[in-house]
Design a protein around this motif. Structure first.
Motif, short mmCIF file in Angstrom:
data_model
loop_
_atom_site.label_atom_id
_atom_site.label_comp_id
_atom_site.label_asym_id
_atom_site.label_seq_id
_atom_site.Cartn_x
_atom_site.Cartn_y
_atom_site.Cartn_z
N GLN A 175 102.56 44.40 -59.43
CA GLN A 175 102.49 45.40 -58.36
C GLN A 175 103.68 46.36 -58.38
O GLN A 175 103.64 47.42 -57.78
CB GLN A 175 102.47 44.72 -56.97
CG GLN A 175 101.63 43.47 -56.87
CD GLN A 175 102.46 42.21 -57.09
OE1 GLN A 175 103.27 42.14 -58.01
NE2 GLN A 175 102.26 41.20 -56.25
N ARG A 182 105.26 47.20 -61.41
CA ARG A 182 105.40 47.73 -62.78
C ARG A 182 104.63 49.03 -62.87
O ARG A 182 103.45 49.08 -62.54
CB ARG A 182 104.83 46.74 -63.80
CG ARG A 182 105.75 45.58 -64.10
CD ARG A 182 105.27 44.86 -65.33
NE ARG A 182 105.64 45.63 -66.52
CZ ARG A 182 106.46 45.19 -67.45
NH1 ARG A 182 107.00 44.00 -67.34
NH2 ARG A 182 106.75 45.92 -68.50
N SER A 183 105.29 50.07 -63.33
CA SER A 183 104.63 51.37 -63.44
C SER A 183 103.64 51.37 -64.60
O SER A 183 103.83 50.65 -65.58
CB SER A 183 105.68 52.45 -63.66
OG SER A 183 106.48 52.53 -62.50
N HIS A 220 103.85 52.88 -59.13
CA HIS A 220 103.20 51.57 -59.19
C HIS A 220 102.48 51.30 -57.86
O HIS A 220 102.61 52.08 -56.90
CB HIS A 220 104.18 50.46 -59.56
CG HIS A 220 105.43 50.39 -58.73
ND1 HIS A 220 105.40 50.15 -57.37
CD2 HIS A 220 106.75 50.52 -59.07
CE1 HIS A 220 106.65 50.12 -56.91
NE2 HIS A 220 107.48 50.35 -57.91
N GLU A 221 101.76 50.20 -57.80
CA GLU A 221 100.90 49.94 -56.64
C GLU A 221 101.69 49.83 -55.33
O GLU A 221 101.30 50.40 -54.31
CB GLU A 221 100.09 48.66 -56.89
CG GLU A 221 99.00 48.38 -55.88
CD GLU A 221 98.00 49.53 -55.67
OE1 GLU A 221 97.57 49.70 -54.51
OE2 GLU A 221 97.66 50.23 -56.63
#
Length: 367
Positions: A273, A275-276, A298-299
């Protein structure tokens, strides 16, 4: 393979946790499995800026963490690589280059250092007591513990120092006429120093979080199209039987973010969640660089951003959400304080899932 340069690989590297701009290889700050922490700041000095692609200061942060098992060792790694490869290249994902030199804060369980650079030249100061901050300007004066072998000779040859009296790195290598951003840095540096002084003798992780959230000082920025990107606080116990705890926001503007605890243990659960995404035709890797843009959020970042917009639109709901997030952070802090006090002993698998679980909890509140 660093951001721009390929350098020789080390025989072995340490596990690292990094807070970094997604387009580059290095990091703004991070920690390794041995409790070494490094962070960097940009500076402008009398040494010319190299637009030629070399190592970024952020590459040096990561290299120091990957190759140094103590703060001093990380400093030596950075100094050697800086002298060998130099620093340079754009530090921003934009077609117009943005270039600077670097200062670094390095700490482990027993030692702390400030390392400041000007081109390939550097000076380092070991911090023996109290607190220390850096902020986009040279701050090492006469208290130099170690330095580049040719530092003073360079200053003399350029006419910046006549060789008489005590040598001050900041006085000799700082620009006579500072860029506007350096003037703002002076006020921020003084404010940071004062905030640390006010808490002298009883500084905790919460103290640092409060300082990083301070808007009046300019330490926490969310104006003029610029927002403090990510924040990190680490607790490094002198007792080697206790783990080091690293808190990361992984989202911008710490005044509205959650500091989430991370501990190095075996079998760590990855946190996708935060990590780009990666891109096959990444504009940061294609020459000429940065000719197009991609969405690197990222998320957690996306959800956090949507929540920030909500906070700004609906003050009442925003305050409620902020309070919920603060409660979540408080739970994490209380758990980590109990761990560090030795009053609880979580199972290794609980610690392995800790950061992931905190991120998941935060994501739920955003939805």
């Amino acid at each position: 393979q660093c951001t721009y340069l390929e350098i020789e690989q080390a025989e072995r590297t340490h596990a690292v946790v990094l807070s970094r701009p997604a387009w580059l290889w290095g990091a703004e700050m991070g920690a390794n499995e041995h409790g070494v922490c490094v962070g960097n700041e940009g500076v402008w000095t009398r040494e010319p800026l190299g637009e030629d692609e070399a190592l970024l200061g952020m590459d040096l942060v990561r290299l120091g963490l990957e190759r140094g098992s103590s703060a001093r060792e990380a400093l030596e790694v950075i100094a050697v690589l800086l002298e060998r490869y130099g620093q340079g290249g754009s530090c921003k994902e934009e077609p117009v280059p943005f270039v600077y030199h670097n200062t670094f804060l390095l700490a482990d369980r027993t030692e702390a250092w400030v390392l400041e650079t000007a081109g390939r030249y550097w000076a380092a100061q070991r911090i023996q007591e109290g607190s220390r901050n850096i902020s986009n300007q040279l701050s090492i004066g006469r208290e130099i513990t170690a330095e580049h072998a040719g530092l003073r000779q360079r200053a003399c040859s350029q006419g910046w120092w006549n060789g008489d009296g005590e040598f001050s790195f900041a006085e000799v290598f700082s620009l006579t006429h500072q860029p506007t951003r350096m003037e703002a840095a002076k006020a921020r540096y003084r404010a940071g120093k004062e905030l640390l002084r006010q808490h002298a003798g009883h500084i905790t992780a919460e103290t640092f979080m409060a300082i990083l959230r301070d808007k009046a000082s300019g330490i926490c920025v969310d104006s003029e199209g610029f927002r403090t990107a990510g924040s990190m606080v680490s607790v490094l116990p002198r007792d080697p039987t206790l783990p080091c705890v690293h808190f990361f926001t992984a989202t911008p503007d710490p005044s509205r973010s959650v500091f989430k605890p991370f501990v190095f243990v075996a079998g760590l659960k990855p946190a996708p969640q935060v990590r780009s995404p990666t891109f096959r035709d990444d504009p940061a890797k294609k020459i000429p660089r940065f000719q197009s843009t991609v969405d690197r959020r990222h998320e957690l970042y996306r959800r956090h951003q949507a929540a920030l917009e909500l906070m700004e639109k609906d003050q009442e709901r925003g305050q409620k959400l902020l309070q919920t997030l603060r409660d979540l952070e408080k739970q994490g802090l209380e758990g980590m304080n109990a761990l560090l006090a030795g009053t609880v002993a979580p199972r290794p698998e609980e610690l392995a899932d800790l950061f992931f679980d905190c991120v998941e909890a935060e994501m739920k509140f955003y939805t």
